[in-house]
Scaffold this motif. Sequence first.
Motif, PDB file in Angstrom:
ATOM      1  N   VAL A 208       0.835  -1.194   0.000  1.00  0.00           N
ATOM      2  CA  VAL A 208       0.000   0.000   0.000  1.00  0.00           C
ATOM      3  C   VAL A 208       0.873   1.248   0.000  1.00  0.00           C
ATOM      4  CG1 VAL A 208      -0.388   0.407   2.485  1.00  0.00           C
ATOM      5  CG2 VAL A 208      -2.203   0.874   0.855  1.00  0.00           C
ATOM      6  N   ALA A 209       2.035   1.183   0.660  1.00  0.00           N
ATOM      7  CA  ALA A 209       2.983   2.299   0.579  1.00  0.00           C
ATOM      8  C   ALA A 209       3.536   2.430  -0.828  1.00  0.00           C
ATOM      9  CB  ALA A 209       4.111   2.102   1.586  1.00  0.00           C
ATOM     10  N   ALA A 210       3.818   1.299  -1.475  1.00  0.00           N
ATOM     11  CA  ALA A 210       4.304   1.345  -2.858  1.00  0.00           C
ATOM     12  C   ALA A 210       3.234   1.931  -3.783  1.00  0.00           C
ATOM     13  CB  ALA A 210       4.691  -0.059  -3.311  1.00  0.00           C
ATOM     14  N   ALA A 211       1.978   1.575  -3.549  1.00  0.00           N
ATOM     15  CA  ALA A 211       0.891   2.127  -4.357  1.00  0.00           C
ATOM     16  C   ALA A 211       0.796   3.643  -4.187  1.00  0.00           C
ATOM     17  CB  ALA A 211      -0.431   1.470  -3.967  1.00  0.00           C
ATOM     18  N   ALA A 212       0.957   4.103  -2.954  1.00  0.00           N
ATOM     19  CA  ALA A 212       0.932   5.543  -2.695  1.00  0.00           C
ATOM     20  C   ALA A 212       2.074   6.251  -3.405  1.00  0.00           C
ATOM     21  CB  ALA A 212       0.994   5.797  -1.195  1.00  0.00           C
ATOM     22  N   LEU A 243       6.928   5.149   6.352  1.00  0.00           N
ATOM     23  CA  LEU A 243       8.186   5.710   6.848  1.00  0.00           C
ATOM     24  C   LEU A 243       9.366   5.065   6.131  1.00  0.00           C
ATOM     25  CD1 LEU A 243       9.800   7.446   8.862  1.00  0.00           C
ATOM     26  CD2 LEU A 243       9.593   5.562  10.501  1.00  0.00           C
ATOM     27  N   ALA A 244       9.338   3.739   5.979  1.00  0.00           N
ATOM     28  CA  ALA A 244      10.433   3.033   5.312  1.00  0.00           C
ATOM     29  C   ALA A 244      10.573   3.469   3.853  1.00  0.00           C
ATOM     30  CB  ALA A 244      10.204   1.527   5.387  1.00  0.00           C
ATOM     31  N   ALA A 245       9.449   3.809   3.225  1.00  0.00           N
ATOM     32  CA  ALA A 245       9.477   4.239   1.829  1.00  0.00           C
ATOM     33  C   ALA A 245       9.845   5.710   1.676  1.00  0.00           C
ATOM     34  CB  ALA A 245       8.120   3.982   1.184  1.00  0.00           C
ATOM     35  N   GLY A 246       9.929   6.431   2.782  1.00  0.00           N
ATOM     36  CA  GLY A 246      10.275   7.850   2.726  1.00  0.00           C
ATOM     37  C   GLY A 246       9.129   8.741   2.314  1.00  0.00           C
ATOM     38  N   ILE A 247       7.887   8.261   2.505  1.00  0.00           N
ATOM     39  CA  ILE A 247       6.711   9.059   2.106  1.00  0.00           C
ATOM     40  C   ILE A 247       5.735   9.192   3.278  1.00  0.00           C
ATOM     41  CG2 ILE A 247       6.878   8.561  -0.361  1.00  0.00           C
ATOM     42  CD1 ILE A 247       4.705   6.405   0.065  1.00  0.00           C
ATOM     43  N   GLU A 248       6.254   9.204   4.476  1.00  0.00           N
ATOM     44  CA  GLU A 248       5.387   9.297   5.652  1.00  0.00           C
ATOM     45  C   GLU A 248       4.564  10.581   5.639  1.00  0.00           C
ATOM     46  OE1 GLU A 248       5.757   8.674  10.502  1.00  0.00           O
ATOM     47  OE2 GLU A 248       7.404   9.592   9.380  1.00  0.00           O
ATOM     48  N   ASP A 249       5.080  11.628   4.998  1.00  0.00           N
ATOM     49  CA  ASP A 249       4.362  12.905   4.982  1.00  0.00           C
ATOM     50  C   ASP A 249       3.076  12.840   4.162  1.00  0.00           C
ATOM     51  OD1 ASP A 249       5.960  12.573   2.664  1.00  0.00           O
ATOM     52  OD2 ASP A 249       5.950  14.716   2.280  1.00  0.00           O
ATOM     53  N   ARG A 250       2.924  11.816   3.315  1.00  0.00           N
ATOM     54  CA  ARG A 250       1.707  11.693   2.507  1.00  0.00           C
ATOM     55  C   ARG A 250       0.593  10.964   3.257  1.00  0.00           C
ATOM     56  NH1 ARG A 250       4.241   9.635  -3.273  1.00  0.00           N
ATOM     57  NH2 ARG A 250       6.165  10.871  -3.160  1.00  0.00           N
ATOM     58  N   LEU A 251       0.941  10.191   4.251  1.00  0.00           N
ATOM     59  CA  LEU A 251      -0.043   9.386   4.972  1.00  0.00           C
ATOM     60  C   LEU A 251      -0.811  10.260   5.947  1.00  0.00           C
ATOM     61  CD1 LEU A 251      -1.218   6.566   5.634  1.00  0.00           C
ATOM     62  CD2 LEU A 251       0.579   6.366   7.380  1.00  0.00           C
ATOM     63  N   VAL A 252      -2.136  10.255   5.825  1.00  0.00           N
ATOM     64  CA  VAL A 252      -2.997  11.006   6.726  1.00  0.00           C
ATOM     65  C   VAL A 252      -3.509  10.060   7.801  1.00  0.00           C
ATOM     66  CG1 VAL A 252      -5.068  12.425   6.920  1.00  0.00           C
ATOM     67  CG2 VAL A 252      -3.686  12.519   4.833  1.00  0.00           C
TER      68      VAL A 252
END
Length: 263
Positions: A208-212, A243-252
């Motif tokens: 799901v992180a990869a999809a984001a 967080l591991a993908a480096g996109i934690e700022d996109r997760l609401v």
Amino acid sequence: MAEADVIGAERSGVGVGVIGGPTVVIDLAGLRILVDPTFDPPTDYGRLVKTAGPAVQADALGALDLVLVSHDEHADNLDEAGRAIAEAAPMVVTTPSAATRLGERATGLRAWESVEHPSGLTITATPALHGPADAITPEGWVNCEVTGFLLAHPEAPTVYIGGDNASLAAVADVASRVRPDIAVLNGGGAHVPARFDDRPLTFTSARVAAAAEVLRSPRVVVAHQDGWRHFADDAAATRAAFLAAGIEDRLVESPLGRWALRD
């Protein structure tokens, strides 16, 4: 959180909140939209066991304008109470097969077909695969027919709803056509031991992180990761994957029963 953050009948310009499991409330373009209604109490359905009821009861939501049903064959996406809500709604959009079972106000769409709500909101079906790609049937689906949705209005953010999807290729297809302002993705890594060698039927936390990441949406809400025994990954696992993908700022963050987004 303030009491105003609790999901209720009062509408906002743009709002997204998770009620439990896959059930999401969306306010958009003046409409109150409900996705995959599940309002039964904890129940043992056999292969699927619901361990928690909804964080908000259906009668607290006020009048609905539109119900979106990704598929109707599984209780974790449309239970008995949810089916009654869908059948009573003024407009339902779902898959072609589910539309034959959800009443005369249900419209079934194949991938990339669209229908317009009288308000001017366009609802477009998007591709989805409910399981591993090597298990696609001659009909073109896995497990059952399932769809995602793209909501578009000239005066509102574009919202993508992934549905029970395990395919990054399906997400890449969406991303090749549009960059949604908001993405609502199902996680949880749902699995049933008797099905497809116990492989995931929906996105795991990592996928799901990869999809984001593929979608590039600046705001992502993840649902379908709580309240059922067959979910392998919870909200903490999702947070760790972003967080591991480096996109934690996109997760609401989306605490159940509260608005994750409200503008």
